[in-house]
Scaffold this active site. Structure first.
Site, PDB file in Angstrom:
ATOM      1  CG  HIS A   1      -4.203 -18.829   6.474  1.00 16.40           C
ATOM      2  ND1 HIS A   1      -4.014 -20.294   6.170  1.00 16.40           N
ATOM      3  CD2 HIS A   1      -4.165 -18.362   5.215  1.00 16.40           C
ATOM      4  CE1 HIS A   1      -3.803 -20.444   4.795  1.00 16.40           C
ATOM      5  NE2 HIS A   1      -3.880 -19.276   4.232  1.00 16.40           N
TER       6      HIS A   1
ATOM      7  NE  ARG B   1      -7.726 -11.278   3.488  1.00 19.81           N
ATOM      8  CZ  ARG B   1      -6.703 -12.071   3.093  1.00 19.81           C
ATOM      9  NH1 ARG B   1      -6.288 -11.814   1.884  1.00 19.81           N
ATOM     10  NH2 ARG B   1      -6.087 -12.784   4.007  1.00 19.81           N
TER      11      ARG B   1
ATOM     12  CD  GLU C   1      -3.917  -7.010   7.518  1.00 22.08           C
ATOM     13  OE1 GLU C   1      -2.723  -7.530   6.466  1.00 22.08           O
ATOM     14  OE2 GLU C   1      -4.068  -7.987   8.469  1.00 22.08           O
TER      15      GLU C   1
ATOM     16  CD  GLU D   1      -4.876 -18.275  -2.658  1.00 24.51           C
ATOM     17  OE1 GLU D   1      -5.554 -17.189  -2.072  1.00 24.51           O
ATOM     18  OE2 GLU D   1      -3.742 -18.161  -2.638  1.00 24.51           O
TER      19      GLU D   1
ATOM     20  NE  ARG E   1      -7.632 -17.485   3.672  1.00 23.97           N
ATOM     21  CZ  ARG E   1      -6.758 -16.647   3.004  1.00 23.97           C
ATOM     22  NH1 ARG E   1      -6.467 -15.761   3.986  1.00 23.97           N
ATOM     23  NH2 ARG E   1      -6.098 -17.212   2.257  1.00 23.97           N
TER      24      ARG E   1
ATOM     25  CB  ALA F   1      -0.884  -0.017   1.045  1.00 19.03           C
TER      26      ALA F   1
ATOM     27  CG  HIS G   1      -3.767 -14.882   7.601  1.00 18.22           C
ATOM     28  ND1 HIS G   1      -2.486 -15.072   7.338  1.00 18.22           N
ATOM     29  CD2 HIS G   1      -4.289 -14.739   6.210  1.00 18.22           C
ATOM     30  CE1 HIS G   1      -2.326 -14.874   6.073  1.00 18.22           C
ATOM     31  NE2 HIS G   1      -3.280 -14.717   5.380  1.00 18.22           N
TER      32      HIS G   1
ATOM     33  CG  ASP H   1       2.371   0.561  15.453  1.00 18.38           C
ATOM     34  OD1 ASP H   1       1.605  -0.144  16.341  1.00 18.38           O
ATOM     35  OD2 ASP H   1       3.547   0.441  15.007  1.00 18.38           O
TER      36      ASP H   1
HETATM   37  P1  FAD Z   1       2.312  -4.216   5.199  1.00 23.80           P
HETATM   38  O1  FAD Z   1       2.987  -4.752   4.109  1.00 23.80           O
HETATM   39  O2  FAD Z   1       2.109  -4.922   6.533  1.00 23.80           O
HETATM   40  O3  FAD Z   1       3.184  -2.811   5.573  1.00 23.80           O
HETATM   41  C1  FAD Z   1       3.078  -2.203   6.824  1.00 23.80           C
HETATM   42  C2  FAD Z   1       4.166  -1.318   7.097  1.00 23.80           C
HETATM   43  O4  FAD Z   1       3.976  -0.360   8.096  1.00 23.80           O
HETATM   44  C3  FAD Z   1       5.336  -1.699   7.238  1.00 23.80           C
HETATM   45  O5  FAD Z   1       6.553  -1.102   6.638  1.00 23.80           O
HETATM   46  C4  FAD Z   1       5.772  -1.783   8.880  1.00 23.80           C
HETATM   47  O6  FAD Z   1       7.026  -1.542   9.206  1.00 23.80           O
HETATM   48  C5  FAD Z   1       5.190  -0.060   8.918  1.00 23.80           C
HETATM   49  N1  FAD Z   1       4.500   0.445   9.962  1.00 23.80           N
HETATM   50  C6  FAD Z   1       3.682  -0.252  10.934  1.00 23.80           C
HETATM   51  N2  FAD Z   1       3.524   0.625  11.904  1.00 23.80           N
HETATM   52  C7  FAD Z   1       4.354   1.644  11.746  1.00 23.80           C
HETATM   53  C8  FAD Z   1       4.727   2.787  12.640  1.00 23.80           C
HETATM   54  N3  FAD Z   1       4.047   3.041  13.803  1.00 23.80           N
HETATM   55  N4  FAD Z   1       5.663   3.471  12.030  1.00 23.80           N
HETATM   56  C9  FAD Z   1       6.259   3.559  10.799  1.00 23.80           C
HETATM   57  N5  FAD Z   1       5.756   2.346  10.067  1.00 23.80           N
HETATM   58  C10 FAD Z   1       5.082   1.372  10.623  1.00 23.80           C
HETATM   59  N6  FAD Z   1      -2.863 -11.300   0.999  1.00 23.80           N
HETATM   60  C11 FAD Z   1      -3.095 -11.678  -0.254  1.00 23.80           C
HETATM   61  O7  FAD Z   1      -3.732 -10.882  -1.121  1.00 23.80           O
HETATM   62  N7  FAD Z   1      -2.466 -12.740  -1.115  1.00 23.80           N
HETATM   63  C12 FAD Z   1      -1.796 -13.522  -0.305  1.00 23.80           C
HETATM   64  O8  FAD Z   1      -1.325 -14.529  -0.802  1.00 23.80           O
HETATM   65  C13 FAD Z   1      -1.510 -13.316   1.194  1.00 23.80           C
HETATM   66  N8  FAD Z   1      -0.590 -14.207   1.875  1.00 23.80           N
HETATM   67  C14 FAD Z   1      -0.359 -13.688   2.953  1.00 23.80           C
HETATM   68  C15 FAD Z   1       0.331 -14.523   3.943  1.00 23.80           C
HETATM   69  C16 FAD Z   1       1.160 -14.127   5.100  1.00 23.80           C
HETATM   70  C17 FAD Z   1       1.962 -14.812   5.957  1.00 23.80           C
HETATM   71  C18 FAD Z   1       0.435 -12.873   5.601  1.00 23.80           C
HETATM   72  C19 FAD Z   1       1.096 -12.538   6.931  1.00 23.80           C
HETATM   73  C20 FAD Z   1      -0.523 -11.971   4.734  1.00 23.80           C
HETATM   74  C21 FAD Z   1      -0.812 -12.565   3.704  1.00 23.80           C
HETATM   75  N9  FAD Z   1      -1.775 -11.780   2.663  1.00 23.80           N
HETATM   76  C22 FAD Z   1      -1.977 -12.269   1.604  1.00 23.80           C
HETATM   77  C23 FAD Z   1      -2.315 -10.499   3.412  1.00 23.80           C
HETATM   78  C24 FAD Z   1      -1.329  -9.310   2.848  1.00 23.80           C
HETATM   79  O9  FAD Z   1      -0.018  -9.636   2.609  1.00 23.80           O
HETATM   80  C25 FAD Z   1      -1.462  -8.244   3.801  1.00 23.80           C
HETATM   81  O10 FAD Z   1      -2.720  -7.718   3.980  1.00 23.80           O
HETATM   82  C26 FAD Z   1      -0.918  -6.882   2.706  1.00 23.80           C
HETATM   83  O11 FAD Z   1       0.309  -7.171   2.350  1.00 23.80           O
HETATM   84  C27 FAD Z   1      -0.677  -5.637   3.776  1.00 23.80           C
HETATM   85  O12 FAD Z   1      -0.164  -4.719   3.014  1.00 23.80           O
HETATM   86  P2  FAD Z   1       0.092  -3.322   3.667  1.00 23.80           P
HETATM   87  O13 FAD Z   1       0.773  -2.494   2.925  1.00 23.80           O
HETATM   88  O14 FAD Z   1      -1.329  -2.812   3.929  1.00 23.80           O
HETATM   89  O15 FAD Z   1       0.884  -3.642   5.034  1.00 23.80           O
HETATM   90  C1  SIN Z   2      -2.462 -18.114   1.261  1.00 26.85           C
HETATM   91  O1  SIN Z   2      -1.342 -17.974   0.519  1.00 26.85           O
HETATM   92  O2  SIN Z   2      -3.154 -18.735   1.560  1.00 26.85           O
HETATM   93  C2  SIN Z   2      -2.717 -16.615   1.953  1.00 26.85           C
HETATM   94  C3  SIN Z   2      -3.487 -16.024   0.946  1.00 26.85           C
HETATM   95  C4  SIN Z   2      -4.360 -14.636   1.540  1.00 26.85           C
HETATM   96  O3  SIN Z   2      -4.207 -14.498   2.908  1.00 26.85           O
HETATM   97  O4  SIN Z   2      -5.208 -13.988   0.868  1.00 26.85           O
END
Ligand code: FAD
Ligand code: SIN
Length: 527
Positions: A241, A384, A373, A113, A288, A15, A349, A220
């Protein structure tokens, strides 16, 4: 110390980085991240990203699958918007350098999936997130207008409150002027002023003892927006998950991607019997919430610590080719996935709720956007659909960037913002006051606010959390700030919202399952 940027981005996951890349040609950008750039939930994503590409799939089917999973709480207009925008956003990821697996013909190799009626998940082996993160990090590092601040912990967003103006709940004129951030290495607090800010701090899995999320996921951004009196919603919908690798001392729990069930893997109890058909006609590929509850139920009925995922009947070459990281990981524990059962358990998850935003990613706080997220967009509703969250992150960051680019020049910097008024000057007397409270919070959530809830458990969780809340606030007021203390405080804030949401929802819907409410139309279980 004060710094000024046109665009302030909190978070370096999909994001945050995709928003930064979209606005950087038009103004200065600061990306703040509390750890290293790659320390994100994004990096851990395995399965992939959902998008309609080829027939027989079509937009209507993806919309329908998302709405069914969301159990009546999705905003259909938003679902349609996201599904329709998906192919364009995927093309951008590719243009930025992301590689998705293809067949020999050149077509995308699509996985399937749970809850999806078609094969529509674009992926890079079983480490799609790492590949996306790599590509975007390469790009942001090259952009001359982007400054990267690693190990900067955003503490609070700056609003009129910091100028001594009383900000009321539900006020429509709250404005975000930037954030205060702790420079972790230099131990000083920096004021980042911005024309607009994007909150992209990810999820909150660390509320639970067992989670697939890395340590950064402590809610946060949601806590910061809540403290600034922005609107937060749908917090009761915490997704577990169904299949994380059972390896009790490992944190985060290693994910066994749902794509393995899409590939033909079958869930079995430890005596080798299939059970999912008892709960849903889609069996191991049901959404899920249903699979996680069914596993939880079987484990409780039988007194087992895990169930098995059985992939032994699948072509070994294809299995290891599609899931090389899972193969290697399991091998380190003596499990050959082509020959042995894989022990799995559900793990916290994903958070479906969060900071409420509109279709442009705008929060109710002016000049503040949220995506990924951290945001609650209306896409997921009560549950989701797998692989819809990476998609949501790029679509809403895109929309927010378009809106921000149209409006950021309307806002000027508030240079009259005071320096952070430090709360305390002492170090916490003992770190154990923080670390033990952190563990207690995780215990409370795992035991009382997990896959299956009840009114008594929720009441008890609130009572327990309140005690820790008061203790932590007292500590916060008198202590020099540390990351651990701030994260604990944020988890407590977010946890409070989850419990309150769960108490208010007097029904069973999607991920929220309370044994004290009727189960008509839902999976019936006896306890
Ligand atoms: P994130 O990628 O979590 O990034 C958050 C950022 O904010 C990080 O850089 C962190 O350090 C920073 N941050 C947090 N708090 C602070 C603060 N106070 N100050 C400064 N920085 C801060 N989704 C799918 O669609 N497909 C998948 O296959 C999938 N597989 C997944 C597998 C796993 C194991 C996990 C954990 C999640 C999975 N998801 C999947 C969910 C998906 O990865 C996340 O929902 C998505 O990547 C979130 O992206 P984001 O940019 O919102 O946050
Ligand atoms: C997974 O690979 O099963 C995670 C996919 C997701 O969280 O969307």
């Amino acid at each position: 110390m004060q710094k000024q940027y046109d665009f302030l981005v909190i978070g370096s996951g999909l994001a945050g980085l995709s928003f930064a890349l979209k606005v950087a040609d038009k103004g200065s950008v600061a990306i703040l991240t509390k750890a290293e750039l790659q320390d994100t939930n994004t990096s851990y994503a395995q399965g992939g990203i959902a998008a309609v590409t080829y027939k027989p799939d079509n937009y209507e089917k993806h919309v329908e699958d998302t709405l069914i999973a969301g159990d009546g709480l999705c905003n259909e207009e938003v679902v349609r918007m996201v599904v329709n925008e998906a192919p364009e956003r995927i093309q951008e990821l590719i243009k930025w350098g992301t590689n998705f697996d293809r067949e020999k013909s050149g077509k995308f190799d699509l996985a399937r999936e749970g809850g999806h009626s078609e094969h529509r998940i674009l992926h890079h082996k079983d480490d799609t997130g790492r590949e996306i993160q790599r590509a975007l990090i390469d790009r942001v590092r090259q952009h001359p207008n982007i400054d990267i601040f690693q190990h900067f912990f955003a503490l609070d967003i700056i609003t009129q409150h910091h100028l001594g103006v009383l900000v009321k709940w539900r006020s429509t004129n709250i404005e975000c002027y930037g954030v205060y951030a702790l420079d972790i290495k230099n131990k000083e607090i920096v004021t980042f002023l911005s024309r607009v800010t994007l909150m992209a701090t990810g999820g909150t899995g660390n509320l639970y003892s067992t989670t697939t999320n890395p340590g950064i996921a402590t809610g946060d951004g949601i806590a910061m927006v809540y403290r600034a009196k922005g609107t937060v919603e749908n917090m009761e919908f915490v997704q577990f998950h169904p299949t994380s690798l059972y390896n009790p001392n490992e944190r985060p729990s290693f994910l066994i991607t749902e794509a393995m069930r899409g590939h033909g893997g079958i869930l079995k109890t430890i005596d080798g019997k299939e059970f999912m058909h008892k709960y849903d006609k889609r069996a191991s590929l049901a959404p899920r919430d249903i699979v996680a509850r069914a596993i939880d139920h079987e484990m409780k009925l039988r007194g087992d610590d895990y169930v098995y995922l059985d992939c032994r009947h699948l072509d070994a070459g294809e299995l290891t080719n599609h899931f090389p990281n899972i193969y290697e990981k399991c091998k380190t524990l003596g499990i050959d996935i082509t020959r042995n059962y894989i022990p799995v358990v559900p793990a916290a998850h994903y958070l479906c709720g969060g900071v409420k935003v509109d279709k442009d990613g705008r929060t109710v706080v002016n000049r503040l956007y949220a995506a990924g997220e951290t945001a609650s967009t209306g896409l997921h509703g009560a549950n989701r659909l797998a692989s819809n969250s990476l998609l949501e992150a790029i679509v809403f960051s895109h929309n927010a960037s378009v809106h921000a680019l149209e409006h950021f020049r309307d806002y000027s910097f508030r240079i009259d913002i005071p320096e952070w008024s430090t709360h305390g000057v002492r170090h916490p007397e003992e770190m154990v006051l923080i670390t033990q409270s952190y563990k207690e919070v995780q215990q409370i959530f795992s035991v009382y606010v997990g896959i299956v809830r009840s009114n008594v458990r929720l009441k008890r969780s609130l009572d327990r959390l309140e005690t820790i809340y008061h203790e932590t606030e007292r500590l916060y007021q008198k202590s020099i700030l540390t990351v651990q203390l701030c994260e604990l405080r944020n988890l407590i804030n977010v946890g409070y919202l989850i419990i309150k949401g769960a108490m208010r929802r007097e029904e069973n819907r999607g991920l929220h399952y309370n044994i004290d409410y009727p189960l008509e139309g839902k999976m019936k279980m006896e306890f």
